[in-house]
Design an enzyme around this catalytic site. Structure first.
Site, PDB file in Angstrom:
ATOM      1  N   GLU A  23      -0.900 110.760  65.350  1.00 50.89           N
ATOM      2  CA  GLU A  23       0.507 110.372  65.384  1.00 50.89           C
ATOM      3  C   GLU A  23       0.827 109.235  64.415  1.00 50.89           C
ATOM      4  O   GLU A  23       0.072 108.258  64.369  1.00 50.89           O
ATOM      5  CB  GLU A  23       0.806 109.925  66.822  1.00 50.89           C
ATOM      6  CG  GLU A  23       2.244 110.017  67.208  1.00 50.89           C
ATOM      7  CD  GLU A  23       2.408 109.845  68.711  1.00 50.89           C
ATOM      8  OE1 GLU A  23       1.793 110.611  69.480  1.00 50.89           O
ATOM      9  OE2 GLU A  23       3.139 108.933  69.100  1.00 50.89           O
ATOM     10  N   HIS A  71       7.497 111.845  70.369  1.00 51.06           N
ATOM     11  CA  HIS A  71       6.991 110.930  71.399  1.00 51.06           C
ATOM     12  C   HIS A  71       8.144 110.240  72.141  1.00 51.06           C
ATOM     13  O   HIS A  71       8.321 109.015  72.033  1.00 51.06           O
ATOM     14  CB  HIS A  71       6.030 109.890  70.798  1.00 51.06           C
ATOM     15  CG  HIS A  71       5.162 109.242  71.850  1.00 51.06           C
ATOM     16  ND1 HIS A  71       3.916 108.751  71.593  1.00 51.06           N
ATOM     17  CD2 HIS A  71       5.383 109.008  73.164  1.00 51.06           C
ATOM     18  CE1 HIS A  71       3.403 108.235  72.697  1.00 51.06           C
ATOM     19  NE2 HIS A  71       4.286 108.383  73.675  1.00 51.06           N
ATOM     20  N   ARG A 119      -1.226 111.919  75.679  1.00 51.63           N
ATOM     21  CA  ARG A 119      -1.615 111.303  74.424  1.00 51.63           C
ATOM     22  C   ARG A 119      -2.181 112.396  73.524  1.00 51.63           C
ATOM     23  O   ARG A 119      -2.931 113.263  73.989  1.00 51.63           O
ATOM     24  CB  ARG A 119      -2.672 110.209  74.646  1.00 51.63           C
ATOM     25  CG  ARG A 119      -2.135 108.916  75.240  1.00 51.63           C
ATOM     26  CD  ARG A 119      -1.229 108.156  74.269  1.00 51.63           C
ATOM     27  NE  ARG A 119      -0.782 106.882  74.797  1.00 51.63           N
ATOM     28  CZ  ARG A 119       0.393 106.671  75.397  1.00 51.63           C
ATOM     29  NH1 ARG A 119       1.254 107.654  75.550  1.00 51.63           N
ATOM     30  NH2 ARG A 119       0.727 105.458  75.818  1.00 51.63           N
TER      31      ARG A 119
HETATM   32  C1  DGY Z   1       3.870 105.253  77.667  1.00 49.66           C
HETATM   33  O1  DGY Z   1       4.502 104.525  78.417  1.00 49.66           O
HETATM   34  O2  DGY Z   1       2.650 105.243  77.618  1.00 49.66           O
HETATM   35  C2  DGY Z   1       4.650 106.200  76.824  1.00 49.66           C
HETATM   36  O3  DGY Z   1       3.850 107.011  76.066  1.00 49.66           O
HETATM   37  C3  DGY Z   1       5.656 105.456  75.974  1.00 49.66           C
HETATM   38  O4  DGY Z   1       6.653 106.370  75.724  1.00 49.66           O
END
Ligand code: DGY
Length: 328
Positions: free
Chosen positions: A267, A285, A238
């Site tokens: 983001e 992402h 993240r």
């Molecule tokens: C998640 O599953 O948390 C991913 O970041 C989605 O792509």
């Protein structure tokens, strides 16, 4: 009972069929996030919600959803949901672990190779007609084989990255809140290190922690200053785990060698200067962005939702402590 469901994103149709057979399902068919006001209006009469990781499901949304029993997030990370607030209202929350592990590990490794061997820069050079001759010392990258990889957060995805790294004969250091037992460390061929040692000794650092209060800005100016000047930082977890302004400064000032990012602190916006740097590879992402993984994620979210709404315990419940307060 006639239960109503909201799916806030356009998911593979086959995966949502089991829901449509049982419930009244409303779907945001657009390929962009659902407008927040529309979401708040829509949840009013819904019993189940299948949100995307771009939907902030907080107190404001929950307060408008008096019938909501279950939130089945489309993603393994669920920092977009205020789980505490959901729990206190007796609402179950689930995520989609397991089905995107190798997919995300693949992408982390693709970024490791792309940054180390300068794949995107090289592609740009060829397309722009700047490849005019071969020369022994031109456009050199750095080898990955045999180097030290530091994995921060050795959960399922971190472990899958470690397995790939094994076939590149890498030395693998890891940092994790709870150290693995020695048998598992041996099986994965990983060595435990505290964060500072890992940052000092690794040629490549790859982040695989969930976003929580403790991991927000886990990597900032101080941590970046411990890294080797040629090292690169990879983030498929993240964005807010990295202080992005500090990263831009470290990259610009040559304090670290490069970065491969799939996620961003604000983001989808980028911190000023990030896209001006040649030593970064930037992706939109797409850690779990394969046809296969997105189908599995949708199917698992649907399975969780059906289980929860049928009075069973969803297989990937993240707030088991809700059970005594469960909304029936
Ligand atoms: C998640 O599953 O948390 C991913 O970041 C989605 O792509």
């Amino acid at each position: 009972m006639d239960l109503r469901i909201l799916i806030t994103g356009n998911l593979p149709e086959n995966a949502t069929l089991p829901l449509k057979e049982k419930y009244r399902v409303e779907i945001n068919q657009e390929d962009y996030p659902m407008d927040r006001r529309a979401l708040i209006l829509s949840v009013r009469d819904k019993h189940g919600l299948l949100p995307m990781i771009t939907d902030r499901i907080d107190e404001e949304v929950l307060a408008c959803a008096p019938h909501l029993k279950m939130i089945a997030n489309f993603g393994v990370g669920y920092n977009n949901i205020d789980v505490k607030a959901a729990t206190s209202r007796g609402i179950m929350v689930s995520n989609t672990p397991g089905v995107l592990t190798d997919t995300t590990a693949e992408l982390a490794f693709a970024l490791i190779l792309a940054v180390s061997r300068r794949l995107v820069e090289g592609d740009r050079m060829v397309r722009e007609g700047r490849f005019q001759f071969w020369a022994p010392m031109l456009f050199l990258g750095r080898e990955v084989t045999g180097k030290t990889l530091g994995i921060v957060g050795l959960g399922e995805i971190g472990k899958a990255v470690a397995k790939i790294a094994g076939s590149f004969s890498m030395r693998i250091l890891y940092y994790k809140r709870n150290r693995l037992d020695s048998a598992e460390e041996r099986a994965l061929a990983v060595e435990y290190a505290d964060l500072e040692t890992l940052l000092m000794e690794s040629d490549i650092v790859s982040l695989h922690v969930p976003l929580t209060e403790e991991t927000q800005h886990l990597i900032g100016e101080n941590e970046l200053s411990h890294m080797k000047t040629k090292a690169c930082l990879i983030n498929t977890s993240r964005g807010p785990v990295i202080d992005e302004a500090a990263l831009v400064s470290a990259l610009r000032d040559g304090k670290i060698g490069g970065a491969g990012l799939d996620v961003y602190e604000h983001e989808p916006a980028l911190s000023p200067g990030l896209d001006e740097l040649d030593n970064v590879v930037l992706l939109p992402h797409v850690g779990s962005g394969t046809h296969e993984a997105r189908f599995r994620m949708a199917s698992l979210a649907v399975e969780n939702l059906i289980a929860g709404l049928s009075g069973q315990t969803p297989p990937n419940l993240v707030n088991p402590e809700f059970l005594p307060k469960r909304r029936l």
